[in-house]
Write a protein that holds these residues in place. Structure first.
Motif: not given
Length: 377
Positions: A92-97, A143-148
């Motif tokens: 859920a977090g990955a999709l939303a961000k 966004n890679s840092a966001t996903m991490a």
């Protein structure tokens, strides 16, 4: 003659004495043999008893080496629920961000710059400028840092919320515990933010720099900060973040859970459809963003102060940062700068996050029940 007659007596005496000695020796030998036989018998009895004891102990030793019993069904169910919450929260977090990443980068750039006033037109110009100079993928820079960060953050937050609800007994047996509902959301936010904060700082640093003058990779962010600014910098702005996440997470979870409860009382369905969940999540996101936005400004300023060339003065504390923003930019253009952008992206992100979490969790629970039923059959 008499002497000659006495010699046989001597001989007889000697013979008699020898006979007695032989008899005594025989008797002694017989006694020793009997004792030896008895001793031998005793030893055999002891050996037999010891052997019987060893034979008796063998099953006991075998029983001690048997495998430990498997977890009870209740423990297995609890573990399954935690795993389901972790997986659902992460997805859920990955999709939303990922959906709102360009808007998020735009908001952060306006938050940390006091020389450029925020407007929708200015934000569109920023997006067009980034696209023209760096390409479409630059809109997802960082966004890679966001996903991490967001994958473990969302997984921990949703799972922690489930556990805090259970510990605080939120709405147990149909009761309406509003304060506990808010506290459970706040504690979930604090738990997840504390465990993933350095990744949030790294994401902010990557969002406000380009790949030519700033950081190229997430690994480079941590390496440069560690060498040039020290490891304590990784937690700069942490307390501002915690103070901000208390109203944000608390209000978001409280609003979403309250709306679901009211919906259940009105309609009688405790599982709203996806569109209704999106609407409830959007309302929760708007309320949470508005409640915590000034502290979000402070957090971003403290996280990025080293890379912001327009801000040469350091503001190491929350109070100093608050007073500086108020003195130089005011309340509206300072503390609530970019809030309208947050009202656009925040409800979208939180709506997607909450609805996706409920949807994936329900789907995984059905799969878990089906798997358990097949194993029992």
């Amino acid at each position: 003659m008499s002497r000659l007659l006495e010699k046989p007596n001597i001989a007889m005496s000697i013979k008699s004495t020898g006979s007695q000695l032989s008899s005594t020796a025989a008797t002694t030998a017989t006694g020793e043999g009997t004792a030896a036989a008895a001793a031998s018998t005793d030893l055999e009895d002891e050996d037999g008893a010891h052997g019987a004891h060893q034979v008796t102990e063998t099953p006991a030793n075998t029983a001690n080496t048997s495998p430990s019993p498997s977890p009870s069904p209740r423990v297995r169910t609890n573990i399954d629920q935690v795993v389901i919450s972790l997986v659902s929260g992460a997805a859920a977090g990955a999709l939303a961000k990922t959906v709102i990443a360009p808007l998020d980068r735009t908001k952060i750039n306006f938050q940390i710059r006091k020389d450029v006033p925020f407007s929708f037109r200015a934000s569109l110009r920023y997006l067009q400028h980034t696209y023209a100079n760096e390409g479409v993928l630059a809109l997802w820079r960082g966004n890679s840092a966001t996903m991490a960060r967001i994958v473990p953050y969302a997984a921990i937050q949703f799972t922690a919320h489930e556990q805090w609800r259970r510990i605080l007994q939120v709405d147990k047996d149909g009761s309406n515990t509003k304060l506990r509902r808010f506290v459970a959301g706040s504690l979930a936010g604090i738990t997840s933010q504390s465990l993933t904060y350095p990744l949030d700082l790294a994401r902010a640093r990557m969002a406000v720099t380009d790949r030519y003058t700033g950081y190229r990779t997430l690994r480079q962010v941590f390496a440069k900060i560690w060498v040039e600014e020290g490891p304590r910098t990784l937690y700069r702005g942490y307390w501002a973040t915690v103070l901000g996440v208390i109203p944000y997470a608390g209000t978001s979870f409280f609003t979403y859970e309250t709306l679901k409860r009211e919906y259940h009382e009105m309609v009688g369905n405790n599982k709203p459809n996806t569109l209704v969940s999106l609407a409830f999540g959007a309302a929760a996101g708007a309320a949470g963003q508005t409640a915590s936005y000034p502290l979000d400004i402070v957090r971003r300023r403290m996280q990025t102060m080293r890379v912001n060339e327009a801000n040469n003065e350091r503001c190491p504390t929350i109070l100093e940062t608050l007073s500086k923003i108020y003195r130089e930019e005011g309340i509206k253009n300072g503390f609530y700068k970019g809030l309208s952008m947050n009202w656009l992206k925040g409800p979208i992100a939180v709506g997607i996050s909450f609805s996706t979490y409920d949807l994936i969790k329900a789907w995984l629970r059905e799969l878990s029940h089906l798997k358990r039923g097949r194993l029992e059959d």
